[in-house]
Design a protein around this motif. Structure first.
Motif, PDB file in Angstrom:
ATOM      1  N   ARG A   1      43.175 -49.222  14.722  1.00 32.07           N
ATOM      2  CA  ARG A   1      42.620 -49.068  16.036  1.00 32.07           C
ATOM      3  C   ARG A   1      43.051 -47.485  16.567  1.00 32.07           C
ATOM      4  NH1 ARG A   1      41.955 -53.742  19.845  1.00 32.07           N
ATOM      5  NH2 ARG A   1      42.768 -52.446  20.935  1.00 32.07           N
ATOM      6  N   LEU A   2      42.457 -47.160  17.350  1.00 36.73           N
ATOM      7  CA  LEU A   2      42.870 -45.591  18.035  1.00 36.73           C
ATOM      8  C   LEU A   2      43.863 -45.834  18.629  1.00 36.73           C
ATOM      9  CD1 LEU A   2      41.735 -42.816  18.051  1.00 36.73           C
ATOM     10  CD2 LEU A   2      40.330 -43.343  20.030  1.00 36.73           C
ATOM     11  N   ASP A   3      44.340 -46.821  19.244  1.00 40.20           N
ATOM     12  CA  ASP A   3      45.635 -46.721  20.340  1.00 40.20           C
ATOM     13  C   ASP A   3      46.757 -46.943  19.233  1.00 40.20           C
ATOM     14  OD1 ASP A   3      44.488 -49.533  19.466  1.00 40.20           O
ATOM     15  OD2 ASP A   3      46.070 -50.283  21.178  1.00 40.20           O
ATOM     16  N   THR A   4      46.662 -47.538  17.891  1.00 39.17           N
ATOM     17  CA  THR A   4      47.538 -47.586  17.235  1.00 39.17           C
ATOM     18  C   THR A   4      48.021 -46.341  16.536  1.00 39.17           C
ATOM     19  OG1 THR A   4      47.291 -49.867  16.569  1.00 39.17           O
ATOM     20  CG2 THR A   4      48.354 -48.857  14.948  1.00 39.17           C
ATOM     21  N   ALA A   5      46.781 -45.562  16.126  1.00 35.42           N
ATOM     22  CA  ALA A   5      46.892 -44.103  15.755  1.00 35.42           C
ATOM     23  C   ALA A   5      47.550 -43.441  16.476  1.00 35.42           C
ATOM     24  CB  ALA A   5      45.309 -43.700  15.265  1.00 35.42           C
ATOM     25  N   GLN A   6      47.091 -43.481  17.627  1.00 40.01           N
ATOM     26  CA  GLN A   6      47.696 -42.806  18.834  1.00 40.01           C
ATOM     27  C   GLN A   6      49.253 -43.035  18.735  1.00 40.01           C
ATOM     28  OE1 GLN A   6      46.291 -39.925  20.854  1.00 40.01           O
ATOM     29  NE2 GLN A   6      48.354 -39.517  20.693  1.00 40.01           N
ATOM     30  N   ALA A   7      49.616 -44.118  18.777  1.00 41.03           N
ATOM     31  CA  ALA A   7      51.285 -44.499  18.727  1.00 41.03           C
ATOM     32  C   ALA A   7      51.885 -44.044  17.403  1.00 41.03           C
ATOM     33  CB  ALA A   7      51.106 -45.965  18.684  1.00 41.03           C
ATOM     34  N   LEU A   8      51.108 -44.051  16.458  1.00 39.68           N
ATOM     35  CA  LEU A   8      52.004 -43.480  15.214  1.00 39.68           C
ATOM     36  C   LEU A   8      51.953 -42.090  15.264  1.00 39.68           C
ATOM     37  CD1 LEU A   8      49.725 -45.612  12.728  1.00 39.68           C
ATOM     38  CD2 LEU A   8      52.159 -45.607  12.654  1.00 39.68           C
ATOM     39  N   ALA A   9      50.917 -41.616  15.781  1.00 43.95           N
ATOM     40  CA  ALA A   9      50.858 -39.941  15.783  1.00 43.95           C
ATOM     41  C   ALA A   9      52.165 -39.531  16.730  1.00 43.95           C
ATOM     42  CB  ALA A   9      49.547 -39.204  16.422  1.00 43.95           C
ATOM     43  N   ASP A  10      52.131 -40.098  18.114  1.00 46.85           N
ATOM     44  CA  ASP A  10      53.211 -39.869  18.875  1.00 46.85           C
ATOM     45  C   ASP A  10      54.726 -40.232  18.191  1.00 46.85           C
ATOM     46  OD1 ASP A  10      51.204 -39.206  20.657  1.00 46.85           O
ATOM     47  OD2 ASP A  10      51.539 -41.490  21.758  1.00 46.85           O
ATOM     48  N   PHE A  11      54.891 -41.371  17.836  1.00 53.98           N
ATOM     49  CA  PHE A  11      56.180 -41.582  17.061  1.00 53.98           C
ATOM     50  C   PHE A  11      56.438 -40.538  15.927  1.00 53.98           C
ATOM     51  CE2 PHE A  11      59.371 -43.847  15.028  1.00 53.98           C
ATOM     52  CZ  PHE A  11      60.338 -43.986  15.934  1.00 53.98           C
ATOM     53  N   LEU A  12      55.667 -40.298  15.251  1.00 53.53           N
ATOM     54  CA  LEU A  12      55.909 -39.426  14.020  1.00 53.53           C
ATOM     55  C   LEU A  12      55.808 -37.898  14.642  1.00 53.53           C
ATOM     56  CD1 LEU A  12      53.620 -41.564  11.322  1.00 53.53           C
ATOM     57  CD2 LEU A  12      56.089 -41.160  11.371  1.00 53.53           C
ATOM     58  N   GLY A  13      55.592 -37.820  15.545  1.00 51.63           N
ATOM     59  CA  GLY A  13      55.704 -36.150  15.980  1.00 51.63           C
ATOM     60  C   GLY A  13      54.437 -35.491  15.538  1.00 51.63           C
ATOM     61  N   VAL A  14      53.197 -35.938  15.381  1.00 52.32           N
ATOM     62  CA  VAL A  14      52.448 -35.079  15.077  1.00 52.32           C
ATOM     63  C   VAL A  14      51.069 -35.467  15.808  1.00 52.32           C
ATOM     64  CG1 VAL A  14      52.675 -35.168  12.324  1.00 52.32           C
ATOM     65  CG2 VAL A  14      51.272 -36.873  13.410  1.00 52.32           C
ATOM     66  N   SER A  15      49.984 -34.443  16.030  1.00 54.84           N
ATOM     67  CA  SER A  15      48.976 -34.768  16.886  1.00 54.84           C
ATOM     68  C   SER A  15      48.052 -35.781  16.071  1.00 54.84           C
ATOM     69  CB  SER A  15      48.063 -33.355  16.955  1.00 54.84           C
ATOM     70  OG  SER A  15      47.539 -32.951  15.656  1.00 54.84           O
ATOM     71  N   LEU A  16      47.131 -36.281  16.953  1.00 53.36           N
ATOM     72  CA  LEU A  16      46.143 -37.209  16.392  1.00 53.36           C
ATOM     73  C   LEU A  16      45.400 -36.694  15.334  1.00 53.36           C
ATOM     74  CD1 LEU A  16      45.399 -40.133  16.789  1.00 53.36           C
ATOM     75  CD2 LEU A  16      43.875 -39.577  18.374  1.00 53.36           C
ATOM     76  N   SER A  17      45.070 -35.583  15.565  1.00 52.35           N
ATOM     77  CA  SER A  17      44.083 -34.687  14.290  1.00 52.35           C
ATOM     78  C   SER A  17      44.903 -34.553  13.097  1.00 52.35           C
ATOM     79  CB  SER A  17      43.476 -33.470  15.081  1.00 52.35           C
ATOM     80  OG  SER A  17      44.535 -32.346  15.502  1.00 52.35           O
ATOM     81  N   ASP A  18      46.161 -34.265  13.291  1.00 50.59           N
ATOM     82  CA  ASP A  18      46.851 -34.110  11.988  1.00 50.59           C
ATOM     83  C   ASP A  18      47.010 -35.441  11.392  1.00 50.59           C
ATOM     84  OD1 ASP A  18      47.268 -31.364  12.490  1.00 50.59           O
ATOM     85  OD2 ASP A  18      49.319 -31.570  13.485  1.00 50.59           O
ATOM     86  N   LEU A  19      47.051 -36.637  12.154  1.00 47.85           N
ATOM     87  CA  LEU A  19      47.241 -37.681  11.663  1.00 47.85           C
ATOM     88  C   LEU A  19      46.057 -37.943  10.673  1.00 47.85           C
ATOM     89  CD1 LEU A  19      49.315 -40.016  11.857  1.00 47.85           C
ATOM     90  CD2 LEU A  19      47.665 -41.111  13.665  1.00 47.85           C
ATOM     91  N   PHE A  20      44.752 -37.348  11.169  1.00 48.46           N
ATOM     92  CA  PHE A  20      43.434 -37.773  10.328  1.00 48.46           C
ATOM     93  C   PHE A  20      43.237 -36.478   9.214  1.00 48.46           C
ATOM     94  CE2 PHE A  20      43.166 -40.931  13.652  1.00 48.46           C
ATOM     95  CZ  PHE A  20      42.772 -42.016  12.732  1.00 48.46           C
ATOM     96  N   SER A  21      44.225 -35.606   9.215  1.00 50.80           N
ATOM     97  CA  SER A  21      44.074 -34.335   8.370  1.00 50.80           C
ATOM     98  C   SER A  21      44.367 -34.575   6.949  1.00 50.80           C
ATOM     99  CB  SER A  21      44.440 -33.239   9.027  1.00 50.80           C
ATOM    100  OG  SER A  21      46.045 -33.103   9.059  1.00 50.80           O
ATOM    101  N   PHE A  22      44.613 -35.902   6.370  1.00 53.95           N
ATOM    102  CA  PHE A  22      45.031 -36.067   5.157  1.00 53.95           C
ATOM    103  C   PHE A  22      44.016 -35.435   3.965  1.00 53.95           C
ATOM    104  CE2 PHE A  22      43.046 -39.910   6.923  1.00 53.95           C
ATOM    105  CZ  PHE A  22      42.228 -40.085   6.049  1.00 53.95           C
ATOM    106  N   GLU A  23      42.782 -35.182   4.231  1.00 60.74           N
ATOM    107  CA  GLU A  23      41.719 -34.613   3.565  1.00 60.74           C
ATOM    108  C   GLU A  23      42.123 -33.333   2.936  1.00 60.74           C
ATOM    109  OE1 GLU A  23      39.263 -36.175   1.737  1.00 60.74           O
ATOM    110  OE2 GLU A  23      39.379 -37.876   3.049  1.00 60.74           O
ATOM    111  N   GLU A  24      42.724 -32.495   3.913  1.00 58.60           N
ATOM    112  CA  GLU A  24      43.184 -31.158   3.436  1.00 58.60           C
ATOM    113  C   GLU A  24      43.908 -31.081   2.072  1.00 58.60           C
ATOM    114  OE1 GLU A  24      44.916 -29.185   6.748  1.00 58.60           O
ATOM    115  OE2 GLU A  24      43.163 -29.521   8.097  1.00 58.60           O
TER     116      GLU A  24
END
Length: 148
Positions: free
Chosen positions: A78-101
């Motif tokens: 879920r988006l709220d979980t993704a945001q919590a992950l991004a916040d805790f891991l110190g990355v932006s939400l867009s970085d969290l989804f930039s694994f394709e690069e």
């Protein structure tokens, strides 16, 4: 040999139905692959941060089972979980989804090289040149020791 309009219609319907099933199967596969890649990326970020699944799960208010399911790509996040992950891991939400690069299927060697590049990202050119010279000296020394 000519076929009746009714038979042609049935054949056309069967072909269209098969094409639709193939598109659906491709979408399901694509979704599974996306969840798997996302999970691998989360796992890599967690390990890079020196965290356990338990520690990250506790930090974002999820169970260890939920964290494991996310990392295996067994569930969508879920988006709220993704945001919590991004916040805790110190990355932006867009970085969290930039694994394709970079891709999550890279070899451990490629991952280490990418980590080195990440370390140098904010350094100026002079510092990077000095680090490169140091690495070359270390590699030359390593090769000499290996030869002995």
């Amino acid at each position: 040999m000519t076929t009746s309009p009714e038979i042609r219609h049935k054949i056309r319907d069967a072909v269209l139905a098969r094409a639709e099933r193939q598109r659906t199967e491709a979408k399901v596969h694509e979704t599974r692959e996306l969840k798997r890649k996302f999970g691998k990326h989360i796992q890599a970020l967690r390990k890079k941060a020196g965290l356990t699944q338990e520690g990250l799960a506790e930090a974002i208010g999820k169970s260890v089972d939920q964290m494991g399911n996310i990392e295996r790509g067994a569930t969508a996040t879920r988006l709220d979980t993704a945001q919590a992950l991004a916040d805790f891991l110190g990355v932006s939400l867009s970085d969290l989804f930039s694994f394709e690069e970079r891709g999550v299927s890279e070899s451990p060697r490629d991952a280490l090289i990418a980590d080195l590049a990440d370390l140098l990202q904010d350094e100026d050119e002079a510092t990077i040149r000095a680090i490169m010279k140091t690495i070359k000296v270390l590699l030359d020394d390593f090769v000499v020791r290996e030869a002995d």
